[in-house]
Design a protein around this motif. Structure first.
Motif, PDB file in Angstrom:
ATOM      1  N   ASP A  46      -2.081   7.178  -3.856  1.00  0.00           N
ATOM      2  CA  ASP A  46      -2.753   6.191  -2.837  1.00  0.00           C
ATOM      3  C   ASP A  46      -2.963   5.122  -4.098  1.00  0.00           C
ATOM      4  N   PRO A 102      10.126   7.702   0.451  1.00  0.00           N
ATOM      5  CA  PRO A 102       9.202   8.911   0.120  1.00  0.00           C
ATOM      6  C   PRO A 102       9.499  10.104   0.759  1.00  0.00           C
ATOM      7  N   SER A 104       4.039   6.955   3.271  1.00  0.00           N
ATOM      8  CA  SER A 104       4.367   5.832   3.526  1.00  0.00           C
ATOM      9  C   SER A 104       4.212   4.749   2.423  1.00  0.00           C
ATOM     10  N   VAL A 105       5.136   3.664   2.428  1.00  0.00           N
ATOM     11  CA  VAL A 105       5.043   2.461   1.650  1.00  0.00           C
ATOM     12  C   VAL A 105       4.999   1.309   2.421  1.00  0.00           C
ATOM     13  N   ASP A 157       5.718  -0.444   7.607  1.00  0.00           N
ATOM     14  CA  ASP A 157       6.104   0.501   6.903  1.00  0.00           C
ATOM     15  C   ASP A 157       7.725  -0.147   6.546  1.00  0.00           C
ATOM     16  N   GLU A 178       0.745  -1.306   0.163  1.00  0.00           N
ATOM     17  CA  GLU A 178      -0.139  -0.022  -0.009  1.00  0.00           C
ATOM     18  C   GLU A 178       0.968   1.050   0.000  1.00  0.00           C
ATOM     19  N   LEU A 179       0.466   2.176  -0.882  1.00  0.00           N
ATOM     20  CA  LEU A 179       1.074   3.398  -0.956  1.00  0.00           C
ATOM     21  C   LEU A 179       0.154   4.624  -0.394  1.00  0.00           C
ATOM     22  N   ARG A 180       0.377   5.233   0.692  1.00  0.00           N
ATOM     23  CA  ARG A 180      -0.353   6.285   1.539  1.00  0.00           C
ATOM     24  C   ARG A 180       0.109   7.708   1.171  1.00  0.00           C
ATOM     25  N   VAL A 184       1.672   9.144  -0.913  1.00  0.00           N
ATOM     26  CA  VAL A 184       3.218   9.174  -1.403  1.00  0.00           C
ATOM     27  C   VAL A 184       3.526  10.527  -2.141  1.00  0.00           C
ATOM     28  N   PRO A 207       7.327   4.282  -8.469  1.00  0.00           N
ATOM     29  CA  PRO A 207       7.128   3.316  -7.369  1.00  0.00           C
ATOM     30  C   PRO A 207       7.978   2.081  -7.472  1.00  0.00           C
ATOM     31  N   LEU A 253      10.596   2.924  -5.065  1.00  0.00           N
ATOM     32  CA  LEU A 253      10.381   2.928  -3.742  1.00  0.00           C
ATOM     33  C   LEU A 253      10.040   1.674  -3.052  1.00  0.00           C
ATOM     34  N   LEU A 254       9.529   0.744  -4.017  1.00  0.00           N
ATOM     35  CA  LEU A 254       9.374  -0.619  -3.342  1.00  0.00           C
ATOM     36  C   LEU A 254      10.246  -1.537  -2.818  1.00  0.00           C
TER      37      LEU A 254
END
Length: 378
Positions: free
Chosen positions: A148, A180, A184-185, A191, A129-131, A133, A170, A173-174
């Protein structure tokens, strides 16, 4: 390229000017040190040292300050010292080069690494989940603006978008190549900043557009994530990646060393890179434009591998070719760092929005590249 655009004459003139300037500078530098270098070589030459010792010894013997028999050790020592002293001069140049190399290594080591968590948390599952970001590679320029996104286990999520839309970020980032700047990722509810790197890379495998293979055997490259994998595991990974038959054609098969007796094309290297993620059996897979410059065989291998990996895995595909995302469960359209559309490919095409326009543009470009014969056959 220069010749194709009619700039050969200008390029040649610039090259000749640069070469003449370099030669002139080099000659001036050489003239400045040639006298010093010649003098040093003369002073350290055995004949010169022998002559100096003989003249000095003869003067001391004439004055009665030195016995004739005592001159012999000085002659032997003087001749023996010339070679080590000359070697020290060459060693000084090597020492300077080594110091510069050490400086470059220190610059690399001085780059701060991403901090490891003091109390690592184990993910519970592999839901990503990306919140909210936000991220930018440079200060003041955001590439992602409040993203999101949820990647559910057992689904394939494809991110598409025009060049510069931020669709590849992304994928960086993963695996936590970057963090970020806001938001958060999370992986399995934890996290990424709270997950140890060893744990993280056991759960995430990735295939990038820029292939990096080791100068090792084909088998070792495929089994990079699982060094104890046997030949059966390697072959089972190579088959769905459509590289097994090509490997058997190499001089030593899977024992052929890449870069020595294994000459592979870019598409074949990409297929080995794809096969490399299969033995790891990681629950999360990231494909970052793995077919951007792929041949049809490699693109087919990617689609076959995706079909093989389907199940409970979480798969993220950053797509350049839209055919690769045709079977995705969810397509996310990015533009200027923001999500403009998301949904199943057929649904987005029916909406006739940004994704549909992007698809039509891609299809038109494909027809133009194929030429009029293909258009008539279509």
């Amino acid at each position: 390229m220069v010749k194709a655009f009619g700039g050969a004459g200008r390029a040649h003139r610039r090259f000749r000017t640069a070469a003449d300037t370099f030669v002139g500078t080099f000659h001036r530098w050489e003239r400045g040190i040639s006298r010093i270098a010649a003098g040093m070589q003369l002073v350290l030459s055995p004949p010169f040292v022998l002559l100096v010792v003989l003249i000095g010894g003869a003067a001391l013997i004439t004055n009665g300050a030195l016995a004739p028999a005592d001159l012999l050790p000085f002659l032997l020592l003087g001749l023996g010292l010339t070679a080590p002293v000359a070697a020290l001069g060459h060693g000084f140049d090597d020492l300077q080069s080594a110091r510069r190399a050490i400086g470059r290594i220190r610059d690399v080591l001085a780059v701060p690494s991403l901090p490891e968590p003091a109390n690592p948390v184990a993910p519970q599952g592999h839901r990503v989940e990306l919140r909210q970001v936000r991220f930018g590679y440079e200060a003041g320029h955001e590439v992602l603006r409040g993203i999101d996104l949820v990647l559910e286990p057992g689904t394939v999520t494809a991110i598409v978008g025009p060049s510069g839309s931020g669709k590849s970020t992304p994928a960086q980032l993963l695996p936590r190549f970057f963090g970020p700047t806001h938001g958060s990722v999370t992986l399995g509810g934890a996290d990424l900043r709270e997950i140890g790197s060893r744990e993280l890379y056991q759960r995430i495998s990735f295939v990038f557009q820029d292939v990096r293979l080791l100068r090792a055997s084909v088998a070792d490259n495929i089994a990079l994530a699982v060094p104890r994998a046997d030949r059966g595991d390697v072959v089972r990974a190579a088959r769905p990646a459509n590289i097994h038959d090509r490997v058997l054609e190499l001089p030593r098969g899977y024992e052929s060393v890449i870069g020595e007796d294994a000459g592979l094309s870019g598409g074949e290297e990409q297929r080995i890179s794809l096969a490399r993620v299969l033995p790891a059996d990681a629950p999360v897979l990231v494909l970052d434009e793995a077919t951007a410059f792929a041949d049809p065989q490699t693109e087919q291998a990617v689609r076959r591998a995706l079909a093989t990996l389907e199940g409970d895995r979480t798969i993220l595909v950053i797509a350049h070719r839209l055919e690769t995302v045709a079977d995705a469960d969810t397509v996310v359209m990015l533009d200027n760092g923001s999500i403009t559309e998301r949904g199943r490919p057929a649904e987005l095409l029916a909406q006739d929005g940004a994704f549909a326009g992007f698809w039509r543009t891609h299809q038109t470009a494909g027809i133009d590249e194929a030429g009029p014969d293909r258009e008539e056959r279509s």
